[in-house]
Design a protein around this motif. Structure first.
Motif, PDB file in Angstrom:
ATOM      1  N   HIS A 204       0.843  -1.378   0.244  1.00 47.01           N
ATOM      2  CA  HIS A 204       0.169  -0.332  -0.071  1.00 47.01           C
ATOM      3  C   HIS A 204       0.217   1.141   0.096  1.00 47.01           C
ATOM      4  CE1 HIS A 204      -3.479  -2.520   0.561  1.00 47.01           C
ATOM      5  NE2 HIS A 204      -2.352  -2.990   2.197  1.00 47.01           N
ATOM      6  N   GLU A 205       1.800   1.142   0.323  1.00 45.47           N
ATOM      7  CA  GLU A 205       3.113   2.491   0.140  1.00 45.47           C
ATOM      8  C   GLU A 205       3.896   2.142   0.035  1.00 45.47           C
ATOM      9  OE1 GLU A 205       3.666   3.722   4.857  1.00 45.47           O
ATOM     10  OE2 GLU A 205       3.108   1.283   5.630  1.00 45.47           O
ATOM     11  N   THR A 206       4.958   2.913  -0.019  1.00 46.14           N
ATOM     12  CA  THR A 206       6.044   2.491  -1.146  1.00 46.14           C
ATOM     13  C   THR A 206       7.440   3.487   0.251  1.00 46.14           C
ATOM     14  OG1 THR A 206       6.492   4.738  -1.212  1.00 46.14           O
ATOM     15  CG2 THR A 206       5.451   3.810  -3.175  1.00 46.14           C
ATOM     16  N   LEU A 207       8.122   2.105  -0.088  1.00 48.31           N
ATOM     17  CA  LEU A 207       9.859   1.957   0.961  1.00 48.31           C
ATOM     18  C   LEU A 207       9.549   3.568   1.390  1.00 48.31           C
ATOM     19  CD1 LEU A 207      11.396   0.307   2.075  1.00 48.31           C
ATOM     20  CD2 LEU A 207      12.726  -0.249   0.028  1.00 48.31           C
ATOM     21  N   ASP A 208      10.423   3.964   0.177  1.00 47.19           N
ATOM     22  CA  ASP A 208      11.022   5.458   0.379  1.00 47.19           C
ATOM     23  C   ASP A 208      10.239   6.437   1.705  1.00 47.19           C
ATOM     24  OD1 ASP A 208      10.634   4.298  -2.140  1.00 47.19           O
ATOM     25  OD2 ASP A 208      11.927   5.564  -3.112  1.00 47.19           O
ATOM     26  N   ALA A 241       8.989   1.104  -4.753  1.00 44.05           N
ATOM     27  CA  ALA A 241       8.946   2.006  -6.154  1.00 44.05           C
ATOM     28  C   ALA A 241       9.146   1.568  -7.685  1.00 44.05           C
ATOM     29  CB  ALA A 241       8.766   3.197  -6.347  1.00 44.05           C
ATOM     30  N   MET A 242       9.263   0.949  -8.769  1.00 46.23           N
ATOM     31  CA  MET A 242       9.292   0.225 -10.005  1.00 46.23           C
ATOM     32  C   MET A 242       8.997   0.606 -10.988  1.00 46.23           C
ATOM     33  SD  MET A 242      10.462  -3.754  -9.269  1.00 46.23           S
ATOM     34  CE  MET A 242      10.032  -4.006  -7.807  1.00 46.23           C
ATOM     35  N   ALA A 243       9.401   0.772 -12.215  1.00 43.32           N
ATOM     36  CA  ALA A 243       8.681   1.479 -13.312  1.00 43.32           C
ATOM     37  C   ALA A 243       7.749   0.659 -14.044  1.00 43.32           C
ATOM     38  CB  ALA A 243       9.784   1.099 -14.936  1.00 43.32           C
TER      39      ALA A 243
ATOM     40  N   ALA B 143      13.770  -2.802 -13.766  1.00 37.59           N
ATOM     41  CA  ALA B 143      13.034  -2.664 -12.242  1.00 37.59           C
ATOM     42  C   ALA B 143      12.730  -1.362 -12.466  1.00 37.59           C
ATOM     43  CB  ALA B 143      13.441  -3.178 -11.929  1.00 37.59           C
ATOM     44  N   PHE B 144      13.648  -0.669 -12.702  1.00 41.85           N
ATOM     45  CA  PHE B 144      14.160   0.968 -12.318  1.00 41.85           C
ATOM     46  C   PHE B 144      14.174   1.657 -13.856  1.00 41.85           C
ATOM     47  CE2 PHE B 144      15.615  -1.077  -8.360  1.00 41.85           C
ATOM     48  CZ  PHE B 144      14.499  -0.898  -7.127  1.00 41.85           C
ATOM     49  N   GLY B 145      13.430   1.437 -14.196  1.00 39.89           N
ATOM     50  CA  GLY B 145      12.672   2.600 -15.472  1.00 39.89           C
ATOM     51  C   GLY B 145      14.830   3.075 -16.140  1.00 39.89           C
TER      52      GLY B 145
END
Lengths: 269, 269
Positions: A204-208, A241-243, B143-145
């Motif tokens: 639900h949330e990004t690690l960052d 978060a990934m592409a 993965a990271f665009g």
């Protein structure tokens, strides 16, 4: 022991624990494990090492490089040519460095967590059956100073030869213990005041954006099916978060990214 | 083609490009490369794929799963039992899915960078001779665009069979090009307004504190010797904060952590 013991007969019973290394990888070794290569041998004999060595087997030309480390009242050191070593082990021993370690009694998971309110970072592996991934995660756990690794019953043995190698020896240094299941790991987290974090592409949330908790259990599951829903429901779900269109990272790599984030404040302070 | 072509003779000349796969991995394939398995085959035929397929070789039972993808005016599809496939390839083909791709003309490095002032993220590999690491880095670049990968002359071939597999197919999708040397990569970075970043355990600043540049070239070298000093002197040196006494990460893992940091703003916006 005082001096190394030369052996030239592959059938010498003192080399019994080195026989048929690959086959025994599959069936176990009655409390023993095999260490290969210089880096891991040095870790096995480093101060504060977690495991005792039962014996060491070196090609004679390797002895001078290790004599300072191994001379003294340690375990016996056997010297045998690489041809003898290879005949005993059942495959080519190029580097001429082997040892047998003793697993000893496995600690209970509770014993490995610094007591609250001290900071704590524990890696929880759930259903990881690939030795490369388990070894890689141990390497990353060591790099980012995790206190311990907890394994569920399905996760493979960190002291399997290939896992030790891929871990760059970290499987010999990072304390680990096993619990019956992923659910048992979460029960432990609750009792020891560890915030359970589940890494999942559907997080639900990004690690960052996560402010690293002072005490955390980072749960990692297999790349395909991922962590069971019942476990994730009890944890804070985080995604990396990934592409778009390629949301795929190796589990050891994903673990490294999360450990880097979670350990940031500890390692820079 | 309209329908697949059944072949039961391992010596059929139409299967020539599939012969002795492992041996040819070492000597090259005259502009061809081998793709194995379902995931990578689908990437080879995905819209906007970078490479053309010359032919496909499937075990007959795999055809129904691919008929939608492969029916039409694409390359020929050959069907052969796994025993024939294994006899041709020279090792067991468990999954029954192979294809031959055509490398085509390799682009020049310049062609792969979005022009300034658009954001750009390029991975530069210097002296990486391990196919697992190169494959892993392609997977992480996807993965990271990352926009592209640049390789120096020493770095191994991303279209080597094992590199493709470890990349989870990303070697087929992330554009790459080769320059003569690491120095040439830095010259390119300068001409194209990319901030050169060098990941090294001896870095002066930690990655975490770097405000990601809008246009960056991330340079990665081998785990042992690392990047040559002459290259690092021309780049901003970054280190990943690690626990004392175990400053060792796999290069693909270190690259993933850096790419995650550098891509953060792009992927969340």
């Amino acid at each position: 022991m005082s001096e190394p013991i030369a052996i030239d007969d592959p059938d010498d019973p003192r080399l019994c624990a080195y026989r048929a290394v690959r086959e025994r990888d599959l069936v176990g070794r009655q409390g023993r494990f095999i260490v290969e290569g210089e880096v891991t041998l040095r870790l096995l004999f480093s101060p504060g090492a977690r495991f005792a060595a039962e014996s060491v087997l070196l090609a004679p030309e390797r002895w001078p490089g290790f004599s300072d480390l191994l001379r003294g009242d340690g375990p016996p050191v056997y010297l045998a040519g690489k041809d003898v070593m290879s005949a005993v082990a059942g495959f080519p021993i190029h580097r001429g460095v082997l040892a047998v370690g003793l697993r000893g009694a496995e600690p209970v998971p509770e014993a490995l967590v610094p007591p609250a309110p001290a900071p704590a970072l524990v890696v929880g592996m759930v259903g990881l059956t690939n030795h490369d991934n388990v070894g890689g995660l141990f390497r990353n756990a060591a790099a980012f100073g995790a206190d311990a690794v907890w394994l569920d019953a399905e996760t493979c043995d960190p002291l399997y030869r290939k896992a030790i190698r891929v871990s760059a020896g970290a499987a010999l240094t990072v304390p680990f213990a096993r619990a019956a299941s992923g659910a048992a790991l979460l029960d432990l987290a609750q009792r020891h005041d560890l915030t359970p974090l589940a890494l999942t592409p559907g997080g639900h949330e990004t690690l960052d954006r996560l402010a690293p908790p002072s005490r955390a259990l980072l749960l990692l599951g297999t790349e395909g099916p991922g962590l069971p829903e019942a476990l994730m429901a009890r944890a804070r779900r985080l995604r990396i978060a990934m592409a778009p269109g390629f949301d795929s990272l190796n589990v050891a790599t994903a673990g490294a990214i999360a450990l880097h984030h979670l350990s940031g404040a500890r390692l820079q302070s």
